[in-house]
Scaffold this active site. Structure first.
Site, PDB file in Angstrom:
ATOM      1  CB  SER A   1      -1.059   0.124   1.392  1.00  0.00           C
ATOM      2  OG  SER A   1      -0.117  -0.065   2.566  1.00  0.00           O
TER       3      SER A   1
ATOM      4  CB  CYS B   1       0.902  -5.995   1.357  1.00  0.00           C
ATOM      5  SG  CYS B   1      -0.588  -5.593   2.026  1.00  0.00           S
TER       6      CYS B   1
ATOM      7  CD  GLU C   1       2.760   4.853   3.654  1.00  0.00           C
ATOM      8  OE1 GLU C   1       2.977   5.640   2.850  1.00  0.00           O
ATOM      9  OE2 GLU C   1       3.239   3.493   3.578  1.00  0.00           O
TER      10      GLU C   1
HETATM   11  N1  DGL Z   1       2.062  -3.059   4.957  1.00  0.00           N
HETATM   12  C1  DGL Z   1       0.649  -3.669   4.614  1.00  0.00           C
HETATM   13  C2  DGL Z   1       0.682  -4.949   5.457  1.00  0.00           C
HETATM   14  O1  DGL Z   1       1.842  -5.754   5.677  1.00  0.00           O
HETATM   15  C3  DGL Z   1      -0.353  -2.842   4.274  1.00  0.00           C
HETATM   16  C4  DGL Z   1      -0.732  -1.974   5.685  1.00  0.00           C
HETATM   17  C5  DGL Z   1      -1.789  -1.131   5.351  1.00  0.00           C
HETATM   18  O2  DGL Z   1      -1.620  -0.442   4.319  1.00  0.00           O
HETATM   19  O3  DGL Z   1      -2.693  -0.760   6.250  1.00  0.00           O
HETATM   20  O4  DGL Z   1      -0.351  -5.432   5.767  1.00  0.00           O
END
Ligand code: DGL
Length: 264
Positions: free
Chosen positions: A8, A69, A147
């Protein structure tokens, strides 16, 4: 071989930096920053993003995709795995394997709301490590803070402390970072957890798995030096600044690839 890696936002960079240690293959990174945080999105929305990103990767010559992710690995991969025509790798199993290798039997998982509520970690631990106990905690405020580059701020420390408290209360001996953003909180995590809890970043285990599975050329097996490109669906300048701060290095110029029908 060109490998597409997506998340993301900046979180998947924790996977990108590990993959780079194992291969010279060209790495193309996509941060879907106009849709962050994924942890608050539905499986249907995340699946739509998945297909669009995979389509983009294919126009860029990618022959495989790493879903860097946890949320998409948990909510999208079970729905699409049989329909993707190229190798696609998720992170959950690598995370569980890495935790089992070091755990004393009580595992905490810190994750997004989407991952925590999917039950995927609970199920995978029951299958691979039935003798262990697993406790999953969602931490919805962390991704927006990371972020924003706030990796050592007091507000982040307070949020993390609150999310860790129930896991510490359960006496976990191992903490799985069940979101690829969280390795960037390593300093705070060590400080808050102390020396007795093992912190598991699943990225090295996933990177090793990917490079073992893919048919890499001998010349692609050396470490580092990989050509790399960065794309985002939102503002490239913000991403570039945050990514360079988190990785503590200069990156090639980040480019924008807007998602269809979405704001860029
Ligand atoms: N970094 C991602 C994960 O491992 C997405 C986190 C998000 O955008 O909420 O879940």
């Amino acid at each position: 071989m060109v490998i597409g890696i997506y998340d993301s936002g900046v979180g998947g960079l924790s996977v990108w930096r590990e993959l780079r240690r194992y291969t010279n293959a060209r790495l193309l990174y996509f941060g879907d920053t106009c849709h962050v945080p994924y942890g608050e999105k539905s499986p249907e929305q995340l699946e739509t993003y998945f297909w669009e990103i995979v389509g983009f990767f294919q126009t860029q010559g990618c022959q495989s995709v790493v879903v860097a992710c946890n949320t998409s690995s948990a909510l999208v991969l079970p729905r699409v795995r049989d329909r993707v025509g190229i190798p696609v790798f998720g992170i959950i199993e690598s995370a569980v394997q890495a935790a089992v290798a070091v755990s004393g039997g009580r595992v905490g998982v810190l994750a997004t709301r989407g991952t925590a509520e999917s039950g995927v970690y609970q199920t995978m631990f029951r299958t691979i490590y039935p003798q262990g106990q697993v406790f999953v905690q969602s931490a919805p405020r962390l991704v927006p803070l990371i972020e924003a580059g706030q990796i050592t701020a007091q507000v982040t420390r307070d949020a993390l402390k609150e999310y860790l408290a129930p896991l510490v209360g359960r006496g976990v001996d191992t903490l799985v970072l069940g979101c690829t953003h969280y390795p960037f909180l390593q300093e705070l995590l060590v400080d808050l957890l102390g020396p007795d809890v093992r912190i598991v970043d699943p990225a090295p285990s996933l990177a090793l798995h990917v490079t073992e599975e893919l048919p890499l050329e001998p010349a692609e097996m050396g470490p580092r030096g990989a050509g790399t490109g960065f794309w985002v669906s939102g503002d490239p300048t913000t991403f570039q600044e945050t990514a360079e701060r988190l990785l503590q290095e200069k990156l090639p110029t980040v480019q924008c690839h807007p998602m269809a029908g979405e704001r860029a």
